[in-house]
Scaffold this motif. Structure first.
Motif, PDB file in Angstrom:
ATOM      1  N   ALA A  74       0.831  -1.207   0.000  1.00 35.67           N
ATOM      2  CA  ALA A  74       0.000   0.000   0.000  1.00 35.67           C
ATOM      3  C   ALA A  74       0.867   1.260   0.000  1.00 35.67           C
ATOM      4  CB  ALA A  74      -0.936   0.004   1.201  1.00 35.67           C
ATOM      5  N   ALA A  75       2.040   1.184   0.611  1.00 33.10           N
ATOM      6  CA  ALA A  75       2.938   2.345   0.617  1.00 33.10           C
ATOM      7  C   ALA A  75       3.390   2.687  -0.809  1.00 33.10           C
ATOM      8  CB  ALA A  75       4.143   2.083   1.521  1.00 33.10           C
ATOM      9  N   ALA A  76       3.628   1.665  -1.614  1.00 32.08           N
ATOM     10  CA  ALA A  76       4.021   1.900  -3.011  1.00 32.08           C
ATOM     11  C   ALA A  76       2.881   2.574  -3.773  1.00 32.08           C
ATOM     12  CB  ALA A  76       4.414   0.592  -3.685  1.00 32.08           C
ATOM     13  N   LEU A  77       1.651   2.166  -3.484  1.00 36.78           N
ATOM     14  CA  LEU A  77       0.493   2.807  -4.107  1.00 36.78           C
ATOM     15  C   LEU A  77       0.473   4.301  -3.758  1.00 36.78           C
ATOM     16  CD1 LEU A  77      -2.276   2.375  -5.660  1.00 36.78           C
ATOM     17  CD2 LEU A  77      -3.288   2.275  -3.373  1.00 36.78           C
ATOM     18  N   CYS A  78       0.718   4.611  -2.502  1.00 38.42           N
ATOM     19  CA  CYS A  78       0.706   6.005  -2.049  1.00 38.42           C
ATOM     20  C   CYS A  78       1.800   6.833  -2.709  1.00 38.42           C
ATOM     21  CB  CYS A  78       0.861   6.078  -0.528  1.00 38.42           C
ATOM     22  SG  CYS A  78      -0.546   5.386   0.359  1.00 38.42           S
ATOM     23  N   ARG A  79       2.932   6.205  -2.983  1.00 35.63           N
ATOM     24  CA  ARG A  79       4.062   6.928  -3.596  1.00 35.63           C
ATOM     25  C   ARG A  79       3.945   7.032  -5.111  1.00 35.63           C
ATOM     26  NH1 ARG A  79       6.836   3.531   0.015  1.00 35.63           N
ATOM     27  NH2 ARG A  79       7.381   2.180  -1.723  1.00 35.63           N
ATOM     28  N   HIS A  80       3.119   6.202  -5.700  1.00 36.00           N
ATOM     29  CA  HIS A  80       2.996   6.183  -7.150  1.00 36.00           C
ATOM     30  C   HIS A  80       2.268   7.437  -7.640  1.00 36.00           C
ATOM     31  CE1 HIS A  80       1.640   4.949 -11.154  1.00 36.00           C
ATOM     32  NE2 HIS A  80       2.669   4.139 -11.138  1.00 36.00           N
ATOM     33  N   LYS A  81       2.711   7.972  -8.768  1.00 33.44           N
ATOM     34  CA  LYS A  81       2.143   9.207  -9.322  1.00 33.44           C
ATOM     35  C   LYS A  81       0.627   9.137  -9.494  1.00 33.44           C
ATOM     36  CE  LYS A  81       2.700  12.340 -13.235  1.00 33.44           C
ATOM     37  NZ  LYS A  81       3.484  12.648 -14.435  1.00 33.44           N
ATOM     38  N   PHE A  82       0.120   8.042 -10.012  1.00 30.34           N
ATOM     39  CA  PHE A  82      -1.320   7.915 -10.237  1.00 30.34           C
ATOM     40  C   PHE A  82      -1.992   7.115  -9.134  1.00 30.34           C
ATOM     41  CE2 PHE A  82       0.731   8.289 -14.425  1.00 30.34           C
ATOM     42  CZ  PHE A  82       0.311   9.578 -14.701  1.00 30.34           C
ATOM     43  N   GLY A  83      -1.279   6.165  -8.573  1.00 33.83           N
ATOM     44  CA  GLY A  83      -1.800   5.398  -7.453  1.00 33.83           C
ATOM     45  C   GLY A  83      -2.109   6.292  -6.264  1.00 33.83           C
ATOM     46  N   HIS A  84      -1.345   7.367  -6.137  1.00 32.97           N
ATOM     47  CA  HIS A  84      -1.573   8.332  -5.055  1.00 32.97           C
ATOM     48  C   HIS A  84      -2.992   8.902  -5.117  1.00 32.97           C
ATOM     49  CE1 HIS A  84      -0.712  11.487  -2.158  1.00 32.97           C
ATOM     50  NE2 HIS A  84      -1.206  12.357  -3.027  1.00 32.97           N
ATOM     51  N   ARG A  85      -3.477   9.128  -6.307  1.00 34.21           N
ATOM     52  CA  ARG A  85      -4.846   9.654  -6.477  1.00 34.21           C
ATOM     53  C   ARG A  85      -5.874   8.655  -5.934  1.00 34.21           C
ATOM     54  NH1 ARG A  85      -4.310  11.882 -12.671  1.00 34.21           N
ATOM     55  NH2 ARG A  85      -2.808  13.524 -12.201  1.00 34.21           N
ATOM     56  N   VAL A  86      -5.642   7.387  -6.193  1.00 36.78           N
ATOM     57  CA  VAL A  86      -6.542   6.348  -5.688  1.00 36.78           C
ATOM     58  C   VAL A  86      -6.434   6.282  -4.169  1.00 36.78           C
ATOM     59  CG1 VAL A  86      -7.030   3.869  -5.681  1.00 36.78           C
ATOM     60  CG2 VAL A  86      -6.524   5.038  -7.844  1.00 36.78           C
ATOM     61  N   ALA A  87      -5.210   6.347  -3.647  1.00 31.21           N
ATOM     62  CA  ALA A  87      -5.021   6.316  -2.199  1.00 31.21           C
ATOM     63  C   ALA A  87      -5.759   7.478  -1.529  1.00 31.21           C
ATOM     64  CB  ALA A  87      -3.534   6.355  -1.850  1.00 31.21           C
ATOM     65  N   MET A  88      -5.697   8.648  -2.123  1.00 34.39           N
ATOM     66  CA  MET A  88      -6.408   9.809  -1.573  1.00 34.39           C
ATOM     67  C   MET A  88      -7.925   9.613  -1.660  1.00 34.39           C
ATOM     68  SD  MET A  88      -4.171  11.740  -0.301  1.00 34.39           S
ATOM     69  CE  MET A  88      -5.190  13.139   0.060  1.00 34.39           C
ATOM     70  N   ALA A  89      -8.401   9.021  -2.731  1.00 34.74           N
ATOM     71  CA  ALA A  89      -9.838   8.752  -2.865  1.00 34.74           C
ATOM     72  C   ALA A  89     -10.285   7.717  -1.832  1.00 34.74           C
ATOM     73  CB  ALA A  89     -10.166   8.280  -4.284  1.00 34.74           C
ATOM     74  N   ILE A  90      -9.434   6.745  -1.541  1.00 35.36           N
ATOM     75  CA  ILE A  90      -9.759   5.751  -0.514  1.00 35.36           C
ATOM     76  C   ILE A  90      -9.888   6.440   0.841  1.00 35.36           C
ATOM     77  CG2 ILE A  90      -8.906   3.744   0.768  1.00 35.36           C
ATOM     78  CD1 ILE A  90      -7.598   2.822  -1.927  1.00 35.36           C
ATOM     79  N   VAL A  91      -8.940   7.326   1.148  1.00 35.36           N
ATOM     80  CA  VAL A  91      -8.978   8.044   2.422  1.00 35.36           C
ATOM     81  C   VAL A  91     -10.208   8.958   2.486  1.00 35.36           C
ATOM     82  CG1 VAL A  91      -7.790   9.796   3.818  1.00 35.36           C
ATOM     83  CG2 VAL A  91      -6.496   7.912   2.805  1.00 35.36           C
ATOM     84  N   THR A  92     -10.512   9.627   1.398  1.00 31.29           N
ATOM     85  CA  THR A  92     -11.619  10.583   1.374  1.00 31.29           C
ATOM     86  C   THR A  92     -12.990   9.921   1.324  1.00 31.29           C
ATOM     87  OG1 THR A  92     -10.186  12.139   0.186  1.00 31.29           O
ATOM     88  CG2 THR A  92     -12.557  12.571   0.108  1.00 31.29           C
ATOM     89  N   HIS A  93     -13.132   8.897   0.486  1.00 36.00           N
ATOM     90  CA  HIS A  93     -14.456   8.313   0.248  1.00 36.00           C
ATOM     91  C   HIS A  93     -14.617   6.893   0.766  1.00 36.00           C
ATOM     92  CE1 HIS A  93     -15.255  11.725  -2.368  1.00 36.00           C
ATOM     93  NE2 HIS A  93     -14.136  11.454  -3.017  1.00 36.00           N
ATOM     94  N   GLY A  94     -13.515   6.245   1.078  1.00 34.87           N
ATOM     95  CA  GLY A  94     -13.543   4.813   1.410  1.00 34.87           C
ATOM     96  C   GLY A  94     -14.249   4.500   2.705  1.00 34.87           C
TER      97      GLY A  94
END
Length: 175
Positions: A151-171
């Motif tokens: 999951a840390a790699a997802l957060c650091r990824h340029k586009f994966g970061h957007r998904v990680a933020m959406a998970i935090v915001t809407h998940g």
């Protein structure tokens, strides 16, 4: 002019035959045009002009047309999610039909979830699913698969970061 060909002049978009502006008979012809576009959705979705026609068909034909397009695209979501034009179409599909009716999109993405979340275009579809209804079982399953592994790699990824933020915001809390 500049000599540049527009989609209309190139023969790619012919708005008047598909969606006539005259009021007499326009509804019937619009329904027929929507049905013809639904039948060709798989071939049209990845091109700029085809995606634009399908999005317009959803505007004209509403939920029924959108559901038809979703059914026509079934089985090719993982391929289409890599196309900028198809992703725009998929995002509009999710918005138009809601999480329950777009569950097939989320479930197909489960097979390739980390790649879709980290894709330049695919991340937008994952985010749209989260924004539409993060509590939907299909969306939760998709996010479960997105978060498998690093999951840390997802957060650091340029586009994966957007998904990680959406998970935090809407998940949902479990994510």
């Amino acid at each position: 002019g500049s000599g540049a060909r527009t989609p209309s002049s190139a023969g790619l978009v012919e708005p008047s035959p598909f969606f006539p502006n005259d009021s007499e008979g326009a509804g019937v012809r619009a329904d027929t045009a929507c049905a013809q576009l639904v039948a060709s959705a798989a071939e049209l979705a990845a091109s700029a002009a085809g995606s634009a026609l399908l999005r317009h068909a959803m505007d004209v034909g509403g939920t029924t047309t959108a559901l038809g397009i979703a059914a026509a695209l079934a089985g090719s979501i993982c391929k289409l999610v890599r196309s900028p034009h198809a992703c725009r179409l998929l995002g509009q599909l999710v918005s138009c039909v809601g999480a329950e009716n777009s569950a097939c999109i989320a479930m197909e993405l489960c097979t390739n979830a980390p790649q879709a979340a980290a894709n330049v275009h695919g991340n937008a579809v994952v985010c749209q699913l989260l924004e539409c209804d993060a509590a939907a079982p299909s969306t939760q399953a998709l996010i479960d698969y997105v978060l498998v592994g690093d999951a840390a790699a997802l957060c650091r990824h340029k586009f994966g970061h957007r998904v990680a933020m959406a998970i935090v915001t809407h998940g949902v809390p479990k994510h």
